[in-house]
Motif scaffolding. Structure first.
Motif, PDB file in Angstrom:
ATOM      1  N   GLN A 138      13.097  46.212  23.689  1.00 43.11           N
ATOM      2  CA  GLN A 138      13.429  46.198  25.131  1.00 43.11           C
ATOM      3  C   GLN A 138      12.972  44.909  25.794  1.00 43.11           C
ATOM      4  O   GLN A 138      13.450  44.550  26.867  1.00 43.11           O
ATOM      5  N   ALA A 139      12.045  44.176  25.185  1.00 39.53           N
ATOM      6  CA  ALA A 139      11.532  42.929  25.774  1.00 39.53           C
ATOM      7  C   ALA A 139      11.707  41.751  24.812  1.00 39.53           C
ATOM      8  O   ALA A 139      10.970  40.765  24.886  1.00 39.53           O
ATOM      9  N   LEU A 140      12.699  41.838  23.932  1.00 38.87           N
ATOM     10  CA  LEU A 140      12.954  40.771  22.941  1.00 38.87           C
ATOM     11  C   LEU A 140      11.669  40.382  22.200  1.00 38.87           C
ATOM     12  O   LEU A 140      11.398  39.204  21.955  1.00 38.87           O
TER      13      LEU A 140
ATOM     14  N   LYS B  53      18.294  39.606  17.236  1.00 42.01           N
ATOM     15  CA  LYS B  53      18.438  38.835  18.480  1.00 42.01           C
ATOM     16  C   LYS B  53      17.215  37.974  18.762  1.00 42.01           C
ATOM     17  O   LYS B  53      17.332  36.882  19.336  1.00 42.01           O
TER      18      LYS B  53
ATOM     19  N   ALA C 169      10.521  36.362  22.033  1.00 36.84           N
ATOM     20  CA  ALA C 169      10.909  35.501  23.168  1.00 36.84           C
ATOM     21  C   ALA C 169       9.697  34.969  23.925  1.00 36.84           C
ATOM     22  O   ALA C 169       9.820  34.567  25.074  1.00 36.84           O
ATOM     23  N   GLY C 170       8.539  34.986  23.278  1.00 37.17           N
ATOM     24  CA  GLY C 170       7.363  34.374  23.896  1.00 37.17           C
ATOM     25  C   GLY C 170       6.343  35.390  24.332  1.00 37.17           C
ATOM     26  O   GLY C 170       6.523  36.596  24.141  1.00 37.17           O
TER      27      GLY C 170
ATOM     28  N   ASP D 108       4.400  37.783  26.842  1.00 38.21           N
ATOM     29  CA  ASP D 108       4.994  38.673  27.839  1.00 38.21           C
ATOM     30  C   ASP D 108       4.720  38.130  29.245  1.00 38.21           C
ATOM     31  O   ASP D 108       3.595  38.177  29.733  1.00 38.21           O
ATOM     32  N   ILE D 109       5.797  37.595  29.845  1.00 36.02           N
ATOM     33  CA  ILE D 109       5.645  36.921  31.148  1.00 36.02           C
ATOM     34  C   ILE D 109       5.225  37.928  32.219  1.00 36.02           C
ATOM     35  O   ILE D 109       4.417  37.613  33.101  1.00 36.02           O
TER      36      ILE D 109
ATOM     37  N   ALA E  85      -5.800  34.876  25.149  1.00 35.58           N
ATOM     38  CA  ALA E  85      -5.085  34.454  23.936  1.00 35.58           C
ATOM     39  C   ALA E  85      -5.965  33.759  22.898  1.00 35.58           C
ATOM     40  O   ALA E  85      -5.458  33.288  21.880  1.00 35.58           O
TER      41      ALA E  85
ATOM     42  N   PHE F 213      15.919  34.229  18.999  1.00 40.15           N
ATOM     43  CA  PHE F 213      14.968  33.430  19.778  1.00 40.15           C
ATOM     44  C   PHE F 213      13.558  33.418  19.174  1.00 40.15           C
ATOM     45  O   PHE F 213      12.993  34.471  18.886  1.00 40.15           O
TER      46      PHE F 213
ATOM     47  N   GLU G 208       5.245  29.716  18.431  1.00 41.22           N
ATOM     48  CA  GLU G 208       3.860  29.433  18.008  1.00 41.22           C
ATOM     49  C   GLU G 208       3.401  30.374  16.898  1.00 41.22           C
ATOM     50  O   GLU G 208       2.689  29.945  15.986  1.00 41.22           O
TER      51      GLU G 208
ATOM     52  N   PRO H 266       9.395  26.683  25.945  1.00 45.42           N
ATOM     53  CA  PRO H 266       9.890  26.576  27.324  1.00 45.42           C
ATOM     54  C   PRO H 266       8.822  26.794  28.392  1.00 45.42           C
ATOM     55  O   PRO H 266       9.148  26.901  29.573  1.00 45.42           O
ATOM     56  N   GLU H 267       7.537  26.823  28.007  1.00 40.15           N
ATOM     57  CA  GLU H 267       6.478  27.152  28.978  1.00 40.15           C
ATOM     58  C   GLU H 267       6.484  26.257  30.207  1.00 40.15           C
ATOM     59  O   GLU H 267       6.118  26.676  31.296  1.00 40.15           O
TER      60      GLU H 267
ATOM     61  N   LEU I  26       7.859  27.483  33.226  1.00 34.60           N
ATOM     62  CA  LEU I  26       7.113  28.553  33.909  1.00 34.60           C
ATOM     63  C   LEU I  26       5.868  27.993  34.599  1.00 34.60           C
ATOM     64  O   LEU I  26       5.018  28.745  35.091  1.00 34.60           O
TER      65      LEU I  26
ATOM     66  N   GLY J 105       0.126  27.879  24.664  1.00 32.75           N
ATOM     67  CA  GLY J 105      -1.297  28.263  24.710  1.00 32.75           C
ATOM     68  C   GLY J 105      -1.851  28.808  23.414  1.00 32.75           C
ATOM     69  O   GLY J 105      -3.032  29.151  23.339  1.00 32.75           O
ATOM     70  N   ILE J 106      -1.012  28.918  22.380  1.00 29.42           N
ATOM     71  CA  ILE J 106      -1.573  29.365  21.099  1.00 29.42           C
ATOM     72  C   ILE J 106      -1.201  28.372  19.982  1.00 29.42           C
ATOM     73  O   ILE J 106      -0.710  28.739  18.922  1.00 29.42           O
TER      74      ILE J 106
HETATM   75  C1  HXC Z   1       8.650  39.452  29.157  1.00 32.60           C
HETATM   76  C2  HXC Z   1      10.818  39.258  28.466  1.00 32.60           C
HETATM   77  C3  HXC Z   1      10.542  37.997  27.881  1.00 32.60           C
HETATM   78  C4  HXC Z   1       9.210  37.502  27.956  1.00 32.60           C
HETATM   79  C5  HXC Z   1      12.620  38.432  27.569  1.00 32.60           C
HETATM   80  N1  HXC Z   1      12.111  39.478  28.240  1.00 32.60           N
HETATM   81  N2  HXC Z   1      11.686  37.525  27.340  1.00 32.60           N
HETATM   82  N3  HXC Z   1       9.874  39.968  29.092  1.00 32.60           N
HETATM   83  N4  HXC Z   1       8.308  38.258  28.617  1.00 32.60           N
HETATM   84  N5  HXC Z   1       8.825  36.340  27.399  1.00 32.60           N
HETATM   85  C6  HXC Z   1      12.814  40.686  28.690  1.00 32.60           C
HETATM   86  C7  HXC Z   1      13.697  40.412  29.888  1.00 32.60           C
HETATM   87  O1  HXC Z   1      12.942  40.428  31.082  1.00 32.60           O
HETATM   88  C8  HXC Z   1      14.680  41.547  29.811  1.00 32.60           C
HETATM   89  O2  HXC Z   1      14.061  42.726  30.278  1.00 32.60           O
HETATM   90  C9  HXC Z   1      14.867  41.732  28.298  1.00 32.60           C
HETATM   91  O3  HXC Z   1      13.717  41.132  27.685  1.00 32.60           O
HETATM   92  C10 HXC Z   1      16.093  41.015  27.779  1.00 32.60           C
HETATM   93  O4  HXC Z   1      16.040  39.663  28.170  1.00 32.60           O
HETATM   94  P1  HXC Z   1      17.244  38.903  28.916  1.00 32.60           P
HETATM   95  O5  HXC Z   1      16.659  37.751  29.609  1.00 32.60           O
HETATM   96  O6  HXC Z   1      18.039  39.892  29.722  1.00 32.60           O
HETATM   97  O7  HXC Z   1      18.122  38.444  27.669  1.00 32.60           O
HETATM   98  P2  HXC Z   1      19.062  37.171  27.570  1.00 32.60           P
HETATM   99  O8  HXC Z   1      19.866  37.020  28.826  1.00 32.60           O
HETATM  100  O9  HXC Z   1      19.785  37.327  26.287  1.00 32.60           O
HETATM  101  O10 HXC Z   1      18.101  35.906  27.504  1.00 32.60           O
HETATM  102  C11 HXC Z   1      17.244  35.749  26.389  1.00 32.60           C
HETATM  103  C12 HXC Z   1      16.168  34.645  26.681  1.00 32.60           C
HETATM  104  C13 HXC Z   1      15.443  34.998  27.997  1.00 32.60           C
HETATM  105  C14 HXC Z   1      16.866  33.285  26.831  1.00 32.60           C
HETATM  106  C15 HXC Z   1      15.215  34.606  25.504  1.00 32.60           C
HETATM  107  O11 HXC Z   1      15.017  36.358  27.926  1.00 32.60           O
HETATM  108  C16 HXC Z   1      14.250  34.139  28.267  1.00 32.60           C
HETATM  109  O12 HXC Z   1      14.386  33.005  28.711  1.00 32.60           O
HETATM  110  N6  HXC Z   1      13.034  34.680  28.049  1.00 32.60           N
HETATM  111  C17 HXC Z   1      11.806  33.998  28.358  1.00 32.60           C
HETATM  112  C18 HXC Z   1      11.522  32.934  27.353  1.00 32.60           C
HETATM  113  C19 HXC Z   1      10.221  32.204  27.664  1.00 32.60           C
HETATM  114  O13 HXC Z   1      10.113  31.552  28.721  1.00 32.60           O
HETATM  115  N7  HXC Z   1       9.249  32.287  26.762  1.00 32.60           N
HETATM  116  C20 HXC Z   1       7.960  31.643  26.950  1.00 32.60           C
HETATM  117  C21 HXC Z   1       7.000  32.576  27.575  1.00 32.60           C
HETATM  118  S1  HXC Z   1       5.429  31.807  27.896  1.00 32.60           S
HETATM  119  P3  HXC Z   1      14.686  43.567  31.502  1.00 32.60           P
HETATM  120  O14 HXC Z   1      13.708  44.681  31.675  1.00 32.60           O
HETATM  121  O15 HXC Z   1      14.795  42.630  32.613  1.00 32.60           O
HETATM  122  O16 HXC Z   1      16.020  44.005  30.960  1.00 32.60           O
HETATM  123  C22 HXC Z   1       4.635  31.798  26.427  1.00 32.60           C
HETATM  124  C23 HXC Z   1       3.229  31.260  26.407  1.00 32.60           C
HETATM  125  C24 HXC Z   1       2.596  31.378  25.059  1.00 32.60           C
HETATM  126  O17 HXC Z   1       5.133  32.214  25.443  1.00 32.60           O
HETATM  127  C25 HXC Z   1       1.133  31.142  25.064  1.00 32.60           C
HETATM  128  C26 HXC Z   1       0.361  32.182  25.738  1.00 32.60           C
HETATM  129  C27 HXC Z   1      -0.624  32.903  25.015  1.00 32.60           C
END
Ligand code: HXC
Length: 257
Positions: free
Chosen positions: A23-25, A59, A63-64, A66-67, A84, A104, A111, A130-131, A134, A139-140
């Motif tokens: 549900q959250a990729l 899929k 996806a990283g 949890d934002i 972390a 993805f 990381e 892509p951080e 944001l 960070g890891i």
């Molecule tokens: C929380 C996430 C998420 C994430 C996706 N989801 N990525 N939730 N944290 N990183 C959730 C969405 O909110 C959505 O939930 C569901 O998963 C499906 O995602 P969609 O965006 O609808 O899918 P899609 O349009 O296919 O786009 C896929 C995607 C996009 C391009 C991967 O989801 C995206 O850009 N995700 C974020 C990627 C990102 O920025 N990652 C870096 C995070 S920072 P709902 O409930 O809305 O349906 C990081 C720091 C690491 O990783 C170091 C720290 C310790």
């Protein structure tokens, strides 16, 4: 052991961990990362396992981080709580970990793939940090491991623009070991993991430790470290067996798997 965010099984001598928050990729939250570390530690300690395989879904590998879980953290939550700092469980494993990546692998997803020892990518894989988009940075270990894997030019490109690399670019850049058709990803990654798991474990551990030493030492120190470990393997039964089997034109029967 029952987990909520990952699926764990063994096939032969391969310990398989599948990230499982569809549900959250497969976004990495604290609960998932604690389970991942626990599962890696359990396989690392299990004599019946010679190699691990980490994967996600078609899929998304992940996806990283949890934002939604991170969004409201204050500086003191992050710094005071050492956010972390305990998300490095894969990198601490002694046994090899093969990552099978489809879809993805972004941010923390990229990381944790880079914490693995070999990345096998489906042709659908997308890697990125892509951080920056944001308002933060990796960070890891992303800025460090990506730079070591692909060099400064491409690491700066990815970390500062936040763009993704497709599987072909990731292979050209040296981030991934092999790219395979998505439909055969698990078969190909399992073949790699099974091959490793079928080797003598002391030499597998020694090979991994020595390659990793290249990232922590000068060339002269690394070569010396390698030679010492190379010498020590002559104390194993498996060195005798491996070389005897070659001379006798048969497959080795490893004693220490
Ligand atoms: C929380 C996430 C998420 C994430 C996706 N989801 N990525 N939730 N944290 N990183 C959730 C969405 O909110 C959505 O939930 C569901 O998963 C499906 O995602 P969609 O965006 O609808 O899918 P899609 O349009 O296919 O786009 C896929 C995607 C996009 C391009 C991967 O989801 C995206 O850009 N995700 C974020 C990627 C990102 O920025 N990652 C870096 C995070 S920072 P709902 O409930 O809305 O349906 C990081 C720091 C690491 O990783 C170091 C720290 C310790």
């Amino acid at each position: 052991m029952s987990y909520q965010n990952i699926l764990v099984e063994t096939k032969g001598r391969v310990g398989i961990i599948r990230l499982n928050r569809p549900q959250a990729l497969n976004a990495l939250n604290q609960a998932l990362m604690a389970e991942l570390t626990q599962a890696v530690q359990a396989f690392d300690a299990d004599d019946a396992v010679g190699c691990m395989l980490l994967t996600g879904s078609e899929k998304a590998f992940a996806a990283g981080a949890d934002i939604k879980e991170m969004a409201d953290k204050s500086f003191i939550d992050a710094y005071g709580g050492n956010f972390a700092a305990d998300w490095h469980g894969i990198a601490q494993a002694r046994k090899p970990v093969v990552a099978a990546v489809a879809g993805f692998a972004l941010g923390g997803g990229c990381e944790i793939a880079m914490q693995c020892d070999i990345i096998i990518a489906a042709d659908t894989a997308k890697f990125g940090q892509p951080e920056i988009k944001l308002g933060v940075i990796p960070g890891i270990g992303g800025t460090q491991r990506l730079t070591r894997a692909v060099g400064k030019a491409k690491a700066m490109d990815l970390v500062l623009t936040g763009r993704n690399m497709d599987a072909a670019e990731a292979e050209r850049a040296g981030l991934v070991a092999r790219v395979v058709p998505a439909a055969s990803l698990m078969d190909e990654a399992m073949k790699v993991a099974e091959t490793i798991a079928g080797m003598s474990l002391p030499s597998v551990l020694a090979g991994k430790e020595s390659v990793n030493a290249a990232f922590e030492s000068s060339l002269a120190e690394g070569v010396r470290f390698e030679r010492r470990i190379f010498h020590s393997l002559f104390a194993t039964e498996d060195q005798k067996e491996g070389m005897k089997a070659f001379v006798e034109k048969r497959k080795p029967d490893w004693k220490n798997k």
